[in-house]
Design an enzyme around this catalytic site. Structure first.
Site, PDB file in Angstrom:
ATOM      1  N   ASP A  17       0.834  -1.194   0.000  1.00  0.00           N
ATOM      2  CA  ASP A  17       0.000   0.000   0.000  1.00  0.00           C
ATOM      3  C   ASP A  17       0.874   1.251   0.000  1.00  0.00           C
ATOM      4  O   ASP A  17       2.038   1.225   0.438  1.00  0.00           O
ATOM      5  CB  ASP A  17      -0.906   0.018   1.226  1.00  0.00           C
ATOM      6  CG  ASP A  17      -1.918  -1.113   1.227  1.00  0.00           C
ATOM      7  OD1 ASP A  17      -2.250  -1.599   0.127  1.00  0.00           O
ATOM      8  OD2 ASP A  17      -2.364  -1.504   2.317  1.00  0.00           O
ATOM      9  N   LYS A  18       0.304   2.351  -0.424  1.00  0.00           N
ATOM     10  CA  LYS A  18       1.026   3.621  -0.507  1.00  0.00           C
ATOM     11  C   LYS A  18       1.733   3.964   0.798  1.00  0.00           C
ATOM     12  O   LYS A  18       2.900   4.364   0.807  1.00  0.00           O
ATOM     13  CB  LYS A  18       0.051   4.736  -0.882  1.00  0.00           C
ATOM     14  CG  LYS A  18       0.657   6.141  -0.882  1.00  0.00           C
ATOM     15  CD  LYS A  18      -0.389   7.185  -1.216  1.00  0.00           C
ATOM     16  CE  LYS A  18       0.196   8.588  -1.160  1.00  0.00           C
ATOM     17  NZ  LYS A  18      -0.832   9.624  -1.474  1.00  0.00           N
TER      18      LYS A  18
END
Length: 356
Positions: free
Chosen positions: A180-181
């Site tokens: 994820d970011k």
């Protein structure tokens, strides 16, 4: 703007062999093409492919997903259904039509933000191992892995294309798994199609070991080690997040995470997480499910604490057998500063020895 025509042969499993970027990936134009399929021919691009063994027996839409990876499956299906695809010179009338080795497959494309996103860009990320077959990187917090709505540039994929011109020959520039970011830590990226296929198989066979450190809300209670075997699917009440689901009622996939308490305090817990499967948001969903949502993970009910402004998750260790050399590989990424400071704030410490 008139898009250049590009013809790419895929007679080998990795496509062209000279390492140059196809013309359609060199454009820096900032033009909003939208989703208007009725635009004039000057805004279209024709691509032609000689189908290889990798596409043999696939439906036309599935073959094009492999060959034109910067466009979504739904978009390509729309193009096929409107008569924009041709198989050996004949317009394809059925999406389910099969292709064979040597077939000439052509598609007329309308440029979209997705296609313009697949361009080389200077992006900073740490490479901790590199050979001719693969890279192991330490992804920083805030770096998006793959272009998507809201993040069409500045992603890891853009950086990989800039770093190695041969990355354009690989689907997703060699990316075989994602973080994820706002999750930091280790990722492996392929540099050849053969190694990419092998890594995908290893991940599917659970032969790539991934260890994460998570900082959860609330004091841990119960056994110090536990397995969470709970299927994960799209949350039926909020399609923007995932959830633990019952497969007899909601679409989803089986998921397993092994959890081990490393340290505890009044405010929360430091937990070692071992992935056995790789579902979207798996650790975040499973930690929330057992009552310990990640610190600062607002999507899954985690409260901000200890100065953390992003979900407290770090991909610390990665281990696998090298697909080309057979060597046992093991990598460790030190905790980023914000995670270290959060541990200090809670009076916790970590030296990595407990994960051995």
């Amino acid at each position: 703007m008139k898009l250049r025509k590009s013809i790419i042969s895929t007679e080998t499993s990795i496509g062209t062999s000279d390492g140059t970027l196809p013309e359609h990936l060199k454009s820096e134009a900032d033009t909003d093409f939208g989703q208007d399929f009725e635009a004039n021919d000057d805004a279209k691009e024709t691509r032609e492919f000689v189908c290889s063994e990798a596409q043999h027996g696939l439906r036309v839409d599935n073959a094009l997903v492999q060959l034109v990876s910067e466009f979504s499956r739904s978009y390509l299906k729309q193009l096929i259904e409107q008569g924009s695809a041709r198989l050996n010179g004949q317009t394809v009338v059925k999406v389910a039509s099969k292709v064979k080795v040597g077939d000439l497959l052509a598609i007329d494309l309308q440029a979209t933000p997705q296609s313009q996103a697949f361009k080389p860009e200077k992006v900073d990320f740490e490479v901790i191992f590199e050979d001719e077959h693969l890279l192991v990187i330490n992804k920083p917090v805030g770096l998006v892995v793959h272009p998507a709505p809201g993040n069409w540039s500045g992603t890891l994929l853009n950086g990989l294309l800039e770093r190695d011109e041969k990355a354009v020959l690989l689907p997703r520039a060699g990316i075989v798994h994602r973080l994820d970011k706002d999750t930091s830590g280790l990722m492996v990226v392929a540099r050849t199609r053969q190694v990419m296929d092998a890594l995908v198989e290893k991940i599917a066979a659970r032969e790539v070991n991934r260890l994460y450190l998570a900082l959860g809300n609330r004091t841990w209670t119960g056994p110090k080690e536990r397995d969470v075997n709970e299927s994960i699917g799209r949350d039926p009440r909020n399609r923007l997040r995932m959830a633990v689901v019952a497969l007899d009622k909601t679409a989803g996939k089986t998921a397993k995470t092994s959890l081990k308490l490393l340290q505890n305090c009044e405010q929360g817990c430091l937990v070692l997480c071992r992935l056995h499967t790789g579902r979207t948001h798996q650790i975040r969903v499973h930690m929330a499910h057992i009552g310990h949502p990640l610190v600062a993970d607002s999507v899954y009910g985690g409260a901000q604490a200890a100065g953390m402004l992003r979900q407290a998750l770090h991909a610390e260790q990665l281990a696998f057998e090298h697909p080309a050399t057979g060597q046992s590989m093991h990598f460790v990424a030190t905790l980023p500063l914000d995670f270290k400071q959060a541990l200090t704030h809670w009076g916790l410490s970590y030296n990595g020895l407990s994960t051995k």
